[in-house]
Write an enzyme that holds these catalytic residues in place. Structure first.
Site, PDB file in Angstrom:
ATOM      1  N   GLU A 233       0.860  -1.193   0.000  1.00 15.57           N
ATOM      2  CA  GLU A 233       0.000   0.000   0.000  1.00 15.57           C
ATOM      3  C   GLU A 233       0.887   1.230   0.000  1.00 15.57           C
ATOM      4  O   GLU A 233       1.896   1.287   0.709  1.00 15.57           O
ATOM      5  CB  GLU A 233      -0.862   0.120   1.273  1.00 15.57           C
ATOM      6  CG  GLU A 233      -1.978  -0.854   1.447  1.00 15.57           C
ATOM      7  CD  GLU A 233      -2.732  -0.600   2.768  1.00 15.57           C
ATOM      8  OE1 GLU A 233      -2.667   0.521   3.323  1.00 15.57           O
ATOM      9  OE2 GLU A 233      -3.383  -1.544   3.245  1.00 15.57           O
ATOM     10  N   GLU A 290      -9.613   9.033   5.913  1.00 14.54           N
ATOM     11  CA  GLU A 290      -9.639   7.722   5.269  1.00 14.54           C
ATOM     12  C   GLU A 290     -10.614   7.661   4.092  1.00 14.54           C
ATOM     13  O   GLU A 290     -10.581   6.718   3.303  1.00 14.54           O
ATOM     14  CB  GLU A 290     -10.007   6.649   6.298  1.00 14.54           C
ATOM     15  CG  GLU A 290      -8.970   6.440   7.384  1.00 14.54           C
ATOM     16  CD  GLU A 290      -7.712   5.746   6.872  1.00 14.54           C
ATOM     17  OE1 GLU A 290      -7.798   5.034   5.853  1.00 14.54           O
ATOM     18  OE2 GLU A 290      -6.642   5.925   7.482  1.00 14.54           O
TER      19      GLU A 290
END
Length: 331
Positions: A233, A290
């Site tokens: 990621e 997020e």
């Protein structure tokens, strides 16, 4: 996924293909997504959710059934490259309860893959985050925290035995936003014109390379052996926090894609396999930041003007650009 306005699995796979994105990360063995991936040519990191670790660790039959249901039922029409057994588990902190199960679960899944003769094609690993690094500066002095070594060293030993990479989630954004006094924005965004950190024979113009090489050094400094790192990621949010702007995210992601064709100063000979988080903005995530990591809007419209494929500079290795698709199986 953590969004109530996102496209179907088939639409997502078509979006990947139309944008020449050749690899995907799934955090959960979502059956609709796996079906949609058949014969797509997209290579896959398939995730085992942390909530499944105990069952896989304590019962080899459970692991064999998991592999049958989620791997063998789709292989080889779905090109599963890695199985990520657990994500960001740490023996200290909120996920510590899971830590005892990570290596036994990895081993049971590996044995189920090996029994089918697929252990050279499908590598079984786990994904960690940078909080397990105790020292990262200078990168050559990178080391894992003392209180995680008893957890991590046996995992690295297994990875060495299985010729599998360690999956690491690397976010210069969080390092920068947590310490903007000492870390410049250009260094975090790959836009510094000169070397910022000189570390012996190595020079670092960007924070991503420095963070990545601190992981390489931490592995080397265990003296266990040579284990490769896959960046499972990386991303930059476009809203929701300090330094989280559209322009910063655009510059970071564009430069990360450009970087995909090369290695790091410490390991220059092989391109760093890197997965960008995430495919979509997800409106039900929290905290606010997020929600804003997507490359695409839920409408499938690109958030950023750059592309991901053959139209890019010839140095870009298309297969090294990837995106994560955090489907949940309860979608």
């Amino acid at each position: 996924m953590m969004g109530n306005n996102l496209p179907s699995a088939n639409e997502v796979i078509n979006l990947y293909r139309s944008n020449n994105i050749r690899r995907m990360r799934l955090y959960d063995p979502n059956q609709a997504a796996l079906q949609a991936l058949r014969n797509s040519g997209i290579e896959l990191i398939l995730g085992v959710p942390n909530s499944d670790l105990q069952g896989l660790a304590t019962n080899a039959d459970t692991a064999r059934q998991w592999v049958q249901r989620n791997v063998l039922n789709f292989w080889p029409s779905v090109r599963i490259k890695y199985i990520a057994v657990g994500n960001e588990v740490s023996p200290v902190g909120g996920s510590s309860w899971y830590a005892q199960y990570v290596l036994p679960a990895v081993q049971n899944v590996y044995q189920a893959i090996r029994a089918q003769g697929l252990h050279d094609q499908i590598k079984v690993s786990t994904a960690i985050d940078m909080t397990l690094i105790g020292n990262s500066y200078p990168p050559s002095q990178g080391s894992f925290r003392g209180d995680v070594r008893s957890y991590l060293d046996p995992i690295i030993g297994y990875l060495l035995y299985a010729s599998a990479p360690l999956l690491v989630n690397v976010y210069p954004y969080f390092s920068y936003s947590g310490n903007p006094r000492d870390i410049s924005l250009p260094y975090a965004l790959f836009t510094s014109p000169n070397v910022v950190v000189r570390d012996g024979q190595y020079g670092y113009q960007n924070l991503f390379d420095a963070m990545l090489d601190s992981v390489h050094a931490a592995i080397d400094n265990t003296r266990i052996g040579y284990v490769e790192v896959v960046v499972s990621e990386s991303g930059w949010p476009s809203d929701g926090g300090f330094g989280a702007t559209y322009d910063n995210a655009r510059v970071y992601l564009d430069n990360l894609v450009r970087r995909a064709g090369r290695g790091s100063p410490r390991r220059p000979s092989k391109p760093t396999e890197t997965y960008i988080f995430a495919m979509f903005d997800e409106n039900q995530k929290s905290p606010e930041i997020e929600k804003h990591f997507g490359l695409f809007k839920p409408s499938k419209e690109k958030k950023y003007p750059f592309g991901f494929g053959a139209q890019r500079d010839a140095k870009i290795v298309v297969d090294e650009f990837n995106a994560t698709y955090p489907l949940k199986s309860d979608m």
